[in-house]
Scaffold this motif. Structure first.
Motif, PDB file in Angstrom:
ATOM      1  N   SER A  70     -76.956 -16.588   8.216  1.00  0.00           N
ATOM      2  CA  SER A  70     -78.408 -16.559   8.025  1.00  0.00           C
ATOM      3  C   SER A  70     -78.837 -17.749   7.171  1.00  0.00           C
ATOM      4  O   SER A  70     -78.044 -18.288   6.396  1.00  0.00           O
ATOM      5  N   PRO A  71     -80.097 -18.151   7.287  1.00  0.00           N
ATOM      6  CA  PRO A  71     -80.603 -19.214   6.422  1.00  0.00           C
ATOM      7  C   PRO A  71     -80.479 -18.847   4.937  1.00  0.00           C
ATOM      8  O   PRO A  71     -80.178 -19.694   4.105  1.00  0.00           O
ATOM      9  N   GLU A  72     -80.675 -17.571   4.609  1.00  0.00           N
ATOM     10  CA  GLU A  72     -80.575 -17.129   3.214  1.00  0.00           C
ATOM     11  C   GLU A  72     -79.154 -17.299   2.688  1.00  0.00           C
ATOM     12  O   GLU A  72     -78.952 -17.788   1.578  1.00  0.00           O
ATOM     13  N   ALA A  73     -78.170 -16.881   3.479  1.00  0.00           N
ATOM     14  CA  ALA A  73     -76.764 -17.002   3.057  1.00  0.00           C
ATOM     15  C   ALA A  73     -76.370 -18.471   2.928  1.00  0.00           C
ATOM     16  O   ALA A  73     -75.681 -18.856   1.980  1.00  0.00           O
ATOM     17  N   SER A  74     -76.811 -19.291   3.859  1.00  0.00           N
ATOM     18  CA  SER A  74     -76.498 -20.722   3.817  1.00  0.00           C
ATOM     19  C   SER A  74     -77.125 -21.369   2.585  1.00  0.00           C
ATOM     20  O   SER A  74     -76.484 -22.168   1.892  1.00  0.00           O
ATOM     21  N   LEU A  75     -78.385 -21.012   2.281  1.00  0.00           N
ATOM     22  CA  LEU A  75     -79.067 -21.558   1.114  1.00  0.00           C
ATOM     23  C   LEU A  75     -78.340 -21.146  -0.163  1.00  0.00           C
ATOM     24  O   LEU A  75     -78.117 -21.966  -1.059  1.00  0.00           O
ATOM     25  N   ALA A  76     -77.936 -19.882  -0.259  1.00  0.00           N
ATOM     26  CA  ALA A  76     -77.225 -19.399  -1.449  1.00  0.00           C
ATOM     27  C   ALA A  76     -75.913 -20.156  -1.638  1.00  0.00           C
ATOM     28  O   ALA A  76     -75.564 -20.539  -2.764  1.00  0.00           O
ATOM     29  N   LEU A  77     -75.178 -20.399  -0.557  1.00  0.00           N
ATOM     30  CA  LEU A  77     -73.919 -21.154  -0.658  1.00  0.00           C
ATOM     31  C   LEU A  77     -74.172 -22.596  -1.087  1.00  0.00           C
ATOM     32  O   LEU A  77     -73.431 -23.150  -1.900  1.00  0.00           O
ATOM     33  N   LEU A  78     -75.217 -23.213  -0.537  1.00  0.00           N
ATOM     34  CA  LEU A  78     -75.542 -24.586  -0.924  1.00  0.00           C
ATOM     35  C   LEU A  78     -75.890 -24.663  -2.408  1.00  0.00           C
ATOM     36  O   LEU A  78     -75.420 -25.544  -3.126  1.00  0.00           O
ATOM     37  N   LEU A  79     -76.708 -23.717  -2.886  1.00  0.00           N
ATOM     38  CA  LEU A  79     -77.129 -23.725  -4.279  1.00  0.00           C
ATOM     39  C   LEU A  79     -75.956 -23.476  -5.224  1.00  0.00           C
ATOM     40  O   LEU A  79     -75.994 -23.878  -6.383  1.00  0.00           O
ATOM     41  N   ALA A  80     -74.889 -22.830  -4.735  1.00  0.00           N
ATOM     42  CA  ALA A  80     -73.690 -22.598  -5.551  1.00  0.00           C
ATOM     43  C   ALA A  80     -72.870 -23.879  -5.707  1.00  0.00           C
ATOM     44  O   ALA A  80     -72.019 -23.966  -6.574  1.00  0.00           O
ATOM     45  N   GLY A  81     -73.113 -24.871  -4.851  1.00  0.00           N
ATOM     46  CA  GLY A  81     -72.422 -26.157  -4.960  1.00  0.00           C
ATOM     47  C   GLY A  81     -71.149 -26.226  -4.133  1.00  0.00           C
ATOM     48  O   GLY A  81     -70.734 -25.249  -3.519  1.00  0.00           O
ATOM     49  N   PRO A  82     -70.522 -27.399  -4.117  1.00  0.00           N
ATOM     50  CA  PRO A  82     -69.291 -27.577  -3.341  1.00  0.00           C
ATOM     51  C   PRO A  82     -68.162 -26.708  -3.897  1.00  0.00           C
ATOM     52  O   PRO A  82     -68.055 -26.517  -5.108  1.00  0.00           O
ATOM     53  N   ASN A  83     -67.329 -26.193  -2.991  1.00  0.00           N
ATOM     54  CA  ASN A  83     -66.172 -25.426  -3.450  1.00  0.00           C
ATOM     55  C   ASN A  83     -65.060 -26.389  -3.879  1.00  0.00           C
ATOM     56  O   ASN A  83     -65.204 -27.609  -3.766  1.00  0.00           O
ATOM     57  N   GLU A  84     -63.973 -25.862  -4.360  1.00  0.00           N
ATOM     58  CA  GLU A  84     -62.885 -26.700  -4.893  1.00  0.00           C
ATOM     59  C   GLU A  84     -62.333 -27.663  -3.839  1.00  0.00           C
ATOM     60  O   GLU A  84     -62.110 -28.843  -4.124  1.00  0.00           O
ATOM     61  N   ASN A  85     -62.130 -27.185  -2.639  1.00  0.00           N
ATOM     62  CA  ASN A  85     -61.601 -28.037  -1.561  1.00  0.00           C
ATOM     63  C   ASN A  85     -62.566 -29.180  -1.240  1.00  0.00           C
ATOM     64  O   ASN A  85     -62.160 -30.316  -1.053  1.00  0.00           O
ATOM     65  N   GLU A  86     -63.852 -28.882  -1.182  1.00  0.00           N
ATOM     66  CA  GLU A  86     -64.859 -29.914  -0.898  1.00  0.00           C
ATOM     67  C   GLU A  86     -64.916 -30.945  -2.019  1.00  0.00           C
ATOM     68  O   GLU A  86     -64.993 -32.148  -1.758  1.00  0.00           O
ATOM     69  N   ARG A  87     -64.845 -30.489  -3.259  1.00  0.00           N
ATOM     70  CA  ARG A  87     -64.837 -31.434  -4.391  1.00  0.00           C
ATOM     71  C   ARG A  87     -63.593 -32.323  -4.341  1.00  0.00           C
ATOM     72  O   ARG A  87     -63.667 -33.516  -4.608  1.00  0.00           O
ATOM     73  N   ARG A  88     -62.464 -31.745  -3.995  1.00  0.00           N
ATOM     74  CA  ARG A  88     -61.220 -32.511  -3.896  1.00  0.00           C
ATOM     75  C   ARG A  88     -61.332 -33.613  -2.838  1.00  0.00           C
ATOM     76  O   ARG A  88     -60.741 -34.668  -2.961  1.00  0.00           O
ATOM     77  N   HIS A  89     -62.120 -33.373  -1.808  1.00  0.00           N
ATOM     78  CA  HIS A  89     -62.315 -34.361  -0.742  1.00  0.00           C
ATOM     79  C   HIS A  89     -63.496 -35.296  -1.020  1.00  0.00           C
ATOM     80  O   HIS A  89     -63.909 -36.056  -0.152  1.00  0.00           O
ATOM     81  N   GLY A  98     -79.196 -25.046 -11.691  1.00  0.00           N
ATOM     82  CA  GLY A  98     -80.055 -23.938 -12.095  1.00  0.00           C
ATOM     83  C   GLY A  98     -80.874 -23.313 -10.979  1.00  0.00           C
ATOM     84  O   GLY A  98     -81.479 -22.261 -11.175  1.00  0.00           O
ATOM     85  N   LEU A  99     -80.943 -23.938  -9.813  1.00  0.00           N
ATOM     86  CA  LEU A  99     -81.752 -23.363  -8.727  1.00  0.00           C
ATOM     87  C   LEU A  99     -81.071 -22.120  -8.161  1.00  0.00           C
ATOM     88  O   LEU A  99     -79.866 -22.098  -7.964  1.00  0.00           O
ATOM     89  N   ARG A 100     -81.862 -21.100  -7.905  1.00  0.00           N
ATOM     90  CA  ARG A 100     -81.368 -19.854  -7.308  1.00  0.00           C
ATOM     91  C   ARG A 100     -82.350 -19.432  -6.224  1.00  0.00           C
ATOM     92  O   ARG A 100     -83.556 -19.607  -6.380  1.00  0.00           O
ATOM     93  N   PRO A 101     -81.835 -18.840  -5.142  1.00  0.00           N
ATOM     94  CA  PRO A 101     -82.768 -18.337  -4.124  1.00  0.00           C
ATOM     95  C   PRO A 101     -83.573 -17.164  -4.676  1.00  0.00           C
ATOM     96  O   PRO A 101     -83.048 -16.341  -5.406  1.00  0.00           O
TER      97      PRO A 101
END
Length: 181
Positions: A70-89, A98-101
């Motif tokens: 859902s757009p809501e779930a995608s927005l929440a994941l984006l606002l949480a930032g990159p995960n460890e694997n994404e940061r490593r890459h 500080g932004l929250r849905p």
């Protein structure tokens, strides 16, 4: 015989000159030019728009195969930032931590369910977040707009290039479509 030499000599000279010019147009060696890392894993899933080397890039996170994100779930994941694997890459985000849905009531006549942080209307989608949105950088706004629009399109709720308005505690940013093609 003289006429023949008069024709052949310029042709040979021209041919030699052309050969020298073409030989001098070779590709020069350069340093290695790197591109984005290749996507790995499932091609279907939640698509988030993060930054890689200063450019907005899509990252696909695995999702349950029987569920459209859902757009809501995608927005929440984006606002949480990159995960460890994404940061490593090398992926980062300019979306402030500080932004929250902010859940909003679904439009009248919408299917019952939990309130959503993303709503649709005739002029596009609206993503509501807690915190100021006017000072967002262009990249941060693009990350939110592209993530929300892409998820809404995957869910069949909107077209891929639907304009998205980002609303926060300080007002709203003008509606814009995703600038990443």
């Amino acid at each position: 015989m003289r006429a023949r030499r008069a024709v052949v000599r310029p042709l040979l000279t021209g041919g030699l000159l052309l050969t020298l010019l073409v030989a001098g147009c070779g590709v020069r060696p350069s340093e290695v030019i790197e591109g984005r890392p290749a996507q790995s894993g499932a091609s279907q899933g939640i698509r988030l728009y993060l930054l890689w080397r200063g450019q907005v890039a899509v990252v696909v996170r695995a999702a349950k195969p029987d569920r459209t994100p859902s757009p809501e779930a995608s927005l929440a994941l984006l606002l949480a930032g990159p995960n460890e694997n994404e940061r490593r890459h090398g992926f980062t985000s300019e979306v402030p931590a500080g932004l929250r849905p902010v859940p909003i009531a679904p439009p009248t006549g919408a299917a019952p369910g939990s309130p959503a942080a993303v709503s649709g209307g005739p002029d596009g989608l609206t993503a509501t977040v807690e915190g100021p949105v006017r000072p967002l950088s262009t990249d941060a706004a693009d990350q939110i707009i592209c993530t929300v629009a892409d998820a809404a399109a995957q869910a069949g709720q909107a077209e891929y290039f639907v304009p998205v308005t980002i609303v926060g505690s300080d007002g709203a940013r003008p509606a814009e479509p995703c600038s990443i093609k």
